[in-house]
Write a protein that holds these residues in place. Structure first.
Motif, PDB file in Angstrom:
ATOM      1  N   PRO A 145      29.949  30.466   2.945  1.00  0.00           N
ATOM      2  CA  PRO A 145      30.380  29.299   1.892  1.00  0.00           C
ATOM      3  C   PRO A 145      30.021  28.867   0.964  1.00  0.00           C
ATOM      4  O   PRO A 145      28.675  30.208   0.323  1.00  0.00           O
ATOM      5  CB  PRO A 145      29.553  28.214   2.788  1.00  0.00           C
ATOM      6  N   VAL A 146      30.313  28.608  -0.567  1.00  0.00           N
ATOM      7  CA  VAL A 146      29.889  29.003  -1.631  1.00  0.00           C
ATOM      8  C   VAL A 146      30.250  26.972  -1.799  1.00  0.00           C
ATOM      9  O   VAL A 146      31.328  26.768  -1.696  1.00  0.00           O
ATOM     10  CB  VAL A 146      30.476  29.074  -2.549  1.00  0.00           C
ATOM     11  N   GLU A 147      29.026  26.248  -2.341  1.00  0.00           N
ATOM     12  CA  GLU A 147      29.448  24.790  -3.134  1.00  0.00           C
ATOM     13  C   GLU A 147      30.425  25.067  -3.854  1.00  0.00           C
ATOM     14  O   GLU A 147      29.992  25.647  -5.503  1.00  0.00           O
ATOM     15  CB  GLU A 147      28.481  24.529  -3.371  1.00  0.00           C
ATOM     16  N   SER A 148      31.402  23.509  -3.655  1.00  0.00           N
ATOM     17  CA  SER A 148      31.952  23.662  -5.291  1.00  0.00           C
ATOM     18  C   SER A 148      32.099  22.027  -5.167  1.00  0.00           C
ATOM     19  O   SER A 148      31.804  21.260  -4.712  1.00  0.00           O
ATOM     20  CB  SER A 148      33.199  24.472  -5.250  1.00  0.00           C
ATOM     21  N   LYS A 149      33.188  20.975  -6.247  1.00  0.00           N
ATOM     22  CA  LYS A 149      31.831  19.595  -6.387  1.00  0.00           C
ATOM     23  C   LYS A 149      33.546  19.493  -5.273  1.00  0.00           C
ATOM     24  O   LYS A 149      33.277  18.607  -5.676  1.00  0.00           O
ATOM     25  CB  LYS A 149      33.776  19.685  -8.034  1.00  0.00           C
ATOM     26  N   ARG A 150      34.541  19.899  -5.257  1.00  0.00           N
ATOM     27  CA  ARG A 150      34.944  20.206  -3.437  1.00  0.00           C
ATOM     28  C   ARG A 150      34.339  19.882  -2.012  1.00  0.00           C
ATOM     29  O   ARG A 150      34.473  19.473  -1.526  1.00  0.00           O
ATOM     30  CB  ARG A 150      36.624  20.673  -3.660  1.00  0.00           C
ATOM     31  N   GLY A 151      33.321  19.890  -2.125  1.00  0.00           N
ATOM     32  CA  GLY A 151      32.467  20.724  -1.315  1.00  0.00           C
ATOM     33  C   GLY A 151      32.210  21.555  -0.378  1.00  0.00           C
ATOM     34  O   GLY A 151      32.079  22.582  -1.532  1.00  0.00           O
ATOM     35  N   TRP A 152      32.025  22.443   0.765  1.00  0.00           N
ATOM     36  CA  TRP A 152      32.432  23.745   1.030  1.00  0.00           C
ATOM     37  C   TRP A 152      33.566  24.464   0.572  1.00  0.00           C
ATOM     38  O   TRP A 152      34.495  24.359   1.720  1.00  0.00           O
ATOM     39  CB  TRP A 152      31.276  23.804   1.861  1.00  0.00           C
ATOM     40  N   SER A 153      33.499  25.544  -0.248  1.00  0.00           N
ATOM     41  CA  SER A 153      34.733  26.807  -0.131  1.00  0.00           C
ATOM     42  C   SER A 153      34.270  28.194   0.747  1.00  0.00           C
ATOM     43  O   SER A 153      33.550  28.166   0.427  1.00  0.00           O
ATOM     44  CB  SER A 153      35.736  26.614  -1.263  1.00  0.00           C
ATOM     45  N   ALA A 154      35.291  28.310   1.090  1.00  0.00           N
ATOM     46  CA  ALA A 154      34.948  29.868   1.694  1.00  0.00           C
ATOM     47  C   ALA A 154      35.170  31.145   0.415  1.00  0.00           C
ATOM     48  O   ALA A 154      35.880  30.368   0.058  1.00  0.00           O
ATOM     49  CB  ALA A 154      35.780  30.300   3.158  1.00  0.00           C
ATOM     50  N   ALA A 155      34.803  31.369   0.738  1.00  0.00           N
ATOM     51  CA  ALA A 155      35.062  32.823  -0.559  1.00  0.00           C
ATOM     52  C   ALA A 155      34.862  34.048  -0.162  1.00  0.00           C
ATOM     53  O   ALA A 155      33.737  34.921   0.343  1.00  0.00           O
ATOM     54  CB  ALA A 155      33.224  32.848  -1.791  1.00  0.00           C
ATOM     55  N   PRO A 156      36.113  34.787  -0.588  1.00  0.00           N
ATOM     56  CA  PRO A 156      36.333  36.029   0.527  1.00  0.00           C
ATOM     57  C   PRO A 156      35.610  37.142  -0.424  1.00  0.00           C
ATOM     58  O   PRO A 156      35.737  37.056  -1.390  1.00  0.00           O
ATOM     59  CB  PRO A 156      37.966  36.140   0.246  1.00  0.00           C
ATOM     60  N   ILE A 157      34.913  38.202   0.915  1.00  0.00           N
ATOM     61  CA  ILE A 157      34.291  39.389  -0.304  1.00  0.00           C
ATOM     62  C   ILE A 157      34.780  40.403   0.524  1.00  0.00           C
ATOM     63  O   ILE A 157      35.001  40.205   1.860  1.00  0.00           O
ATOM     64  CB  ILE A 157      32.981  39.128   0.162  1.00  0.00           C
ATOM     65  N   ARG A 158      34.669  41.331  -0.686  1.00  0.00           N
ATOM     66  CA  ARG A 158      34.524  42.863   0.314  1.00  0.00           C
ATOM     67  C   ARG A 158      33.973  43.936  -0.373  1.00  0.00           C
ATOM     68  O   ARG A 158      32.850  43.612  -1.179  1.00  0.00           O
ATOM     69  CB  ARG A 158      36.271  43.088  -1.216  1.00  0.00           C
ATOM     70  N   HIS A 159      33.972  45.213   0.041  1.00  0.00           N
ATOM     71  CA  HIS A 159      32.512  45.260   0.049  1.00  0.00           C
ATOM     72  C   HIS A 159      33.301  47.211  -0.582  1.00  0.00           C
ATOM     73  O   HIS A 159      34.290  47.090   0.316  1.00  0.00           O
ATOM     74  CB  HIS A 159      32.114  45.711   1.436  1.00  0.00           C
ATOM     75  N   GLY A 160      32.499  48.076  -0.964  1.00  0.00           N
ATOM     76  CA  GLY A 160      33.017  49.281  -0.998  1.00  0.00           C
ATOM     77  C   GLY A 160      31.779  50.174  -1.461  1.00  0.00           C
ATOM     78  O   GLY A 160      31.004  49.604  -1.407  1.00  0.00           O
TER      79      GLY A 160
END
Length: 243
Positions: A208-223
């Motif tokens: 979750p990351v906070e935005s003006k519209r509330g909480w949104s899902a931020a996709p994350i990849r790793h390597g």
């Protein structure tokens, strides 16, 4: 050493971390450095398992052949060697409240029970029965493409990697990479050179990351960035099993 004493050692190492600070770093970056989880001798013992011809591993993956990068990794068979199982059991109760909080903010059902054994039983009942702890081996110019370790519908949103080599001595390069796709914004990358024997906890899929519209899902990849010289081994602890 009896199993109860061993269990206390793994739990004590996990508990030695400042978990308030670890949680804050996860909130800021999607990943956070953990304390030293394996001794120098233990990292050497796990590295030496890589060439074991017996039943320690269930399968080997050539990353270049699959276009995952360059290098190789092996999935451990279950039951795991003691350090792996003990660390997973010790880490799960610390990661669970973070996972539940994240899913609550995203309006999702936090399905994970109080114990790792119960959670893995849920995975198995859903057809996700394959073990997922990984031992990775990188040589010079090897690297790991940005990806997510999902393996099925049931996913635990946090996982841990441990560097089994001494950076600057055994290898140069090989930074751990996270790429976060932030809602309605440019993607953000972070690079961390993991100390020998230390863990790093990071986002499996999204957070979750906070935005003006509330909480949104931020996709994350790793390597992993390219190894400039030497050799690097990594232990990866995933908290869900695979289909």
């Amino acid at each position: 050493m009896n199993s109860q004493v061993a269990q206390d050692i793994w739990r004590d190492r996990v508990e030695s971390g400042n978990w308030e600070a670890i949680g804050a770093e996860l909130e800021e970056y999607g990943g956070a450095l953990l304390p030293q989880l394996l001794s120098d001798a233990e990292t050497e013992q796990i590295r030496e398992l890589y060439d074991d011809p017996g039943g320690v591993f269930r399968t080997t993956v050539n990353m270049g052949w699959h276009r995952f990068g360059e290098g190789e990794y092996r999935y451990f068979n279950s039951p795991y060697p003691e350090p792996i199982e003990r660390l997973k059991q010790a880490l799960y109760p610390r990661l669970l409240p973070i996972a539940r909080d994240w899913w609550t903010r995203l309006g999702r059902d936090a399905v994970w029970p109080d114990s790792l054994d119960e959670w893995l039983e849920m995975c198995h009942n859903a057809g996700q029965t394959k073990s997922t702890a990984i031992l990775l081996k990188y040589g010079e110019k090897d690297w790991n493409a940005l990806h997510r370790d999902l393996y099925g519908d049931l996913v635990f949103p946090l996982q841990v990697v441990i560097n089994l080599n001494q950076p600057g001595v055994d290898h140069t390069g090989g930074e751990f990479l996270l790429l976060e796709q932030r809602p309605r914004a440019q993607s953000r990358g972070t690079a961390t050179l993991l100390p020998h024997g230390h863990g790093y906890v990071f986002t499996t899929r999204d957070r979750p990351v906070e935005s003006k519209r509330g909480w949104s899902a931020a996709p994350i990849r790793h390597g992993v960035s390219a190894i400039r010289s030497g050799e690097r081994h990594t232990l990866a602890l995933v908290f869900h099993d695979a289909a």
